[in-house]
Design an enzyme around this catalytic site. Structure first.
Site, PDB file in Angstrom:
ATOM      1  CE  LYS A  41       7.860   3.158  -2.973  1.00 36.92           C
ATOM      2  NZ  LYS A  41       6.715   3.406  -3.886  1.00 36.92           N
ATOM      3  NE  ARG A 120       3.012   1.422   1.650  1.00 36.79           N
ATOM      4  CZ  ARG A 120       3.739   0.758   0.757  1.00 36.79           C
ATOM      5  NH1 ARG A 120       4.829   0.138   1.132  1.00 36.79           N
ATOM      6  NH2 ARG A 120       3.345   0.727  -0.481  1.00 36.79           N
ATOM      7  NE  ARG A 159       4.368  -2.830 -10.343  1.00 33.43           N
ATOM      8  CZ  ARG A 159       4.349  -2.130  -9.211  1.00 33.43           C
ATOM      9  NH1 ARG A 159       5.481  -1.659  -8.723  1.00 33.43           N
ATOM     10  NH2 ARG A 159       3.226  -1.890  -8.600  1.00 33.43           N
ATOM     11  NE  ARG A 192       2.929  -5.172  -6.978  1.00 34.54           N
ATOM     12  CZ  ARG A 192       3.568  -4.224  -6.298  1.00 34.54           C
ATOM     13  NH1 ARG A 192       4.868  -4.078  -6.440  1.00 34.54           N
ATOM     14  NH2 ARG A 192       2.913  -3.407  -5.492  1.00 34.54           N
ATOM     15  NE  ARG A 203      -0.476  -0.366  -4.772  1.00 34.93           N
ATOM     16  CZ  ARG A 203       0.160  -0.671  -5.892  1.00 34.93           C
ATOM     17  NH1 ARG A 203      -0.504  -1.135  -6.933  1.00 34.93           N
ATOM     18  NH2 ARG A 203       1.453  -0.533  -5.963  1.00 34.93           N
TER      19      ARG A 203
HETATM   20  P1  AP5 Z   1       8.435   0.307  -9.526  1.00 34.59           P
HETATM   21  O1  AP5 Z   1       9.914   0.497  -9.422  1.00 34.59           O
HETATM   22  O2  AP5 Z   1       7.883  -1.064  -9.406  1.00 34.59           O
HETATM   23  O3  AP5 Z   1       7.663   1.311  -8.557  1.00 34.59           O
HETATM   24  P2  AP5 Z   1       7.503   1.313  -6.980  1.00 34.59           P
HETATM   25  O4  AP5 Z   1       7.558   2.738  -6.565  1.00 34.59           O
HETATM   26  O5  AP5 Z   1       8.475   0.357  -6.360  1.00 34.59           O
HETATM   27  O6  AP5 Z   1       6.024   0.804  -6.898  1.00 34.59           O
HETATM   28  P3  AP5 Z   1       5.308  -0.234  -5.927  1.00 34.59           P
HETATM   29  O7  AP5 Z   1       3.922  -0.395  -6.472  1.00 34.59           O
HETATM   30  O8  AP5 Z   1       6.127  -1.486  -5.768  1.00 34.59           O
HETATM   31  O9  AP5 Z   1       5.286   0.535  -4.666  1.00 34.59           O
HETATM   32  P4  AP5 Z   1       4.321   0.278  -3.540  1.00 34.59           P
HETATM   33  O10 AP5 Z   1       4.905   1.200  -2.548  1.00 34.59           O
HETATM   34  O11 AP5 Z   1       2.896   0.436  -3.807  1.00 34.59           O
HETATM   35  O12 AP5 Z   1       4.437  -1.308  -3.343  1.00 34.59           O
HETATM   36  P5  AP5 Z   1       5.026  -2.194  -2.196  1.00 34.59           P
HETATM   37  O13 AP5 Z   1       5.540  -3.416  -2.820  1.00 34.59           O
HETATM   38  O14 AP5 Z   1       5.918  -1.413  -1.301  1.00 34.59           O
HETATM   39  O15 AP5 Z   1       8.001   0.963 -10.927  1.00 34.59           O
HETATM   40  C1  AP5 Z   1       6.675   0.881 -11.396  1.00 34.59           C
HETATM   41  C2  AP5 Z   1       6.702   0.592 -12.914  1.00 34.59           C
HETATM   42  O16 AP5 Z   1       7.273   1.727 -13.580  1.00 34.59           O
HETATM   43  C3  AP5 Z   1       7.592  -0.604 -13.301  1.00 34.59           C
HETATM   44  O17 AP5 Z   1       6.998  -1.276 -14.370  1.00 34.59           O
HETATM   45  C4  AP5 Z   1       8.925   0.050 -13.756  1.00 34.59           C
HETATM   46  O18 AP5 Z   1       9.612  -0.745 -14.714  1.00 34.59           O
HETATM   47  C5  AP5 Z   1       8.425   1.358 -14.357  1.00 34.59           C
HETATM   48  N1  AP5 Z   1       9.390   2.446 -14.212  1.00 34.59           N
HETATM   49  C6  AP5 Z   1      10.225   2.680 -13.163  1.00 34.59           C
HETATM   50  N2  AP5 Z   1      10.955   3.784 -13.376  1.00 34.59           N
HETATM   51  C7  AP5 Z   1      10.539   4.290 -14.584  1.00 34.59           C
HETATM   52  C8  AP5 Z   1      10.909   5.429 -15.360  1.00 34.59           C
HETATM   53  N3  AP5 Z   1      11.834   6.280 -14.937  1.00 34.59           N
HETATM   54  N4  AP5 Z   1      10.266   5.652 -16.531  1.00 34.59           N
HETATM   55  C9  AP5 Z   1       9.300   4.784 -16.972  1.00 34.59           C
HETATM   56  N5  AP5 Z   1       8.922   3.680 -16.292  1.00 34.59           N
HETATM   57  C10 AP5 Z   1       9.534   3.435 -15.115  1.00 34.59           C
HETATM   58  O19 AP5 Z   1       3.716  -2.496  -1.347  1.00 34.59           O
HETATM   59  C11 AP5 Z   1       2.647  -3.259  -1.833  1.00 34.59           C
HETATM   60  C12 AP5 Z   1       1.601  -3.436  -0.750  1.00 34.59           C
HETATM   61  O20 AP5 Z   1       2.159  -4.149   0.386  1.00 34.59           O
HETATM   62  C13 AP5 Z   1       1.026  -2.160  -0.142  1.00 34.59           C
HETATM   63  O21 AP5 Z   1      -0.044  -1.634  -0.926  1.00 34.59           O
HETATM   64  C14 AP5 Z   1       0.556  -2.668   1.227  1.00 34.59           C
HETATM   65  O22 AP5 Z   1      -0.661  -3.370   1.129  1.00 34.59           O
HETATM   66  C15 AP5 Z   1       1.651  -3.654   1.620  1.00 34.59           C
HETATM   67  N6  AP5 Z   1       2.739  -3.036   2.365  1.00 34.59           N
HETATM   68  C16 AP5 Z   1       4.061  -3.068   2.031  1.00 34.59           C
HETATM   69  N7  AP5 Z   1       4.803  -2.416   2.935  1.00 34.59           N
HETATM   70  C17 AP5 Z   1       3.937  -1.956   3.879  1.00 34.59           C
HETATM   71  C18 AP5 Z   1       4.104  -1.178   5.052  1.00 34.59           C
HETATM   72  N8  AP5 Z   1       5.315  -0.738   5.434  1.00 34.59           N
HETATM   73  N9  AP5 Z   1       3.007  -0.857   5.769  1.00 34.59           N
HETATM   74  C19 AP5 Z   1       1.772  -1.280   5.408  1.00 34.59           C
HETATM   75  N10 AP5 Z   1       1.546  -2.022   4.287  1.00 34.59           N
HETATM   76  C20 AP5 Z   1       2.619  -2.356   3.526  1.00 34.59           C
END
Ligand code: AP5
Length: 246
Positions: A41, A120, A159, A192, A203
């Site tokens: 994402k 979420r 990542r 991370r 997660r």
């Molecule tokens: P990346 O683009 O980083 O993936 P992502 O879907 O953004 O993954 P996240 O782990 O950031 O999502 P998340 O939802 O768990 O984290 P968030 O920060 O929101 O890609 C992943 C890897 O793959 C990268 O290395 C990239 O280069 C590679 N890649 C991408 N596309 C590719 C492709 N096509 N082919 C190959 N490789 C590829 O949340 C983190 C934490 O914050 C949560 O666990 C929670 O504790 C808290 N949090 C945040 N928001 C909330 C909320 N709204 N409610 C409650 N808790 C929350």
């Protein structure tokens, strides 16, 4: 070295303002990105923002930015939120909603926005409806990225993230030009804490229980657009733009 859009107002909240404002779009795009942790994402959000002129609003980035504050600058609520995050658990709705409400002017960003990681839970989605109505704007679509679990886990394991501008790389699939260094701002890339196997398991479970039901929530509102997240990021971007144009 290229520069990324400034997101000071979103990352800091309160009275903080972005140093440069985005160009006004005739039809600003307002999207939510859904999908499992690690599906890509954040990567798509960066590329889509560049293409559409919109701003990347990630709640995960707010928490990671808070980590760089010193202890006395962090509120007890924020310290508790970082603890949930470290373990891979969802931060409680009331904390997330307070942070987003404090930043709701970003929903009126002239360039449009891409919400990543919010909402979420169904509670958060209902609260977002109210915030959008208050700002007199509405969503164009909700993009749901789909990928088999084993590929998601491989993406998370490789990542690397920039602590400065939050850009995301992958050691094999999307390596930086210079190993370990951010292409955009020269920051030293890091892995991370919540990308450890024990946090990844938590997660994924939180995603299945709390976030996956959002697909139905938005399907019923006619907003859901499903995009397969297989292939290169560029290919997925192309498919996303095609799906949005339908
Ligand atoms: P990346 O683009 O980083 O993936 P992502 O879907 O953004 O993954 P996240 O782990 O950031 O999502 P998340 O939802 O768990 O984290 P968030 O920060 O929101 O890609 C992943 C890897 O793959 C990268 O290395 C990239 O280069 C590679 N890649 C991408 N596309 C590719 C492709 N096509 N082919 C190959 N490789 C590829 O949340 C983190 C934490 O914050 C949560 O666990 C929670 O504790 C808290 N949090 C945040 N928001 C909330 C909320 N709204 N409610 C409650 N808790 C929350």
């Amino acid at each position: 070295m290229d520069t990324k859009r400034d997101r000071t107002a979103w990352l800091r909240g309160g009275s903080a303002k972005c140093l440069s404002s985005p160009g006004k779009q005739n039809r600003p795009c307002r999207l939510v990105l859904l999908g499992a942790p690690g599906v890509g994402k954040g990567t798509q959000a960066e590329m889509l923002c560049e293409k559409l002129g919109a701003c990347h609003l990630s709640t995960g980035d707010i928490f990671r930015a808070a980590k760089t504050l010193n202890e006395c600058e962090r509120t007890p609520t924020l310290t508790a939120a970082l603890d949930y995050m470290r373990k891979g658990e969802l931060v409680p709705d009331e904390t997330v909603l307070a942070l987003v409400a404090e930043r709701s002017k970003c929903l009126r960003c002239k360039g449009g926005f891409l919400l990543d990681g919010f909402p979420r839970t169904v509670t958060q989605a209902e609260a977002l409806d109210k915030l959008l109505a208050k700002q007199k704007v509405s969503l164009n679509a909700v993009v749901s990225y789909e990928l088999p679990l084993e590929q998601v886990v491989a993406r998370l394991g490789g990542r690397r993230t920039c602590p400065g501008c939050k850009a995301v790389f992958h050691i094999d699939a999307r390596p930086p030009k210079v190993a370990g260094i951010c292409d955009h701002c020269g920051g030293k890339l890091y892995q991370r804490e919540d990308d450890r196997p024990e946090s990844i398991r938590v997660r994924m479970a939180a995603y299945e229980t709390s976030t996956a039901p959002l697909a139905d929530f938005y399907r019923k509102r006619g907003l859901l657009v499903s995009v397969p997240a297989e292939g290169t990021p560029e290919r997925i971007l192309e498919q996303t733009l095609k799906a949005l144009a339908r």
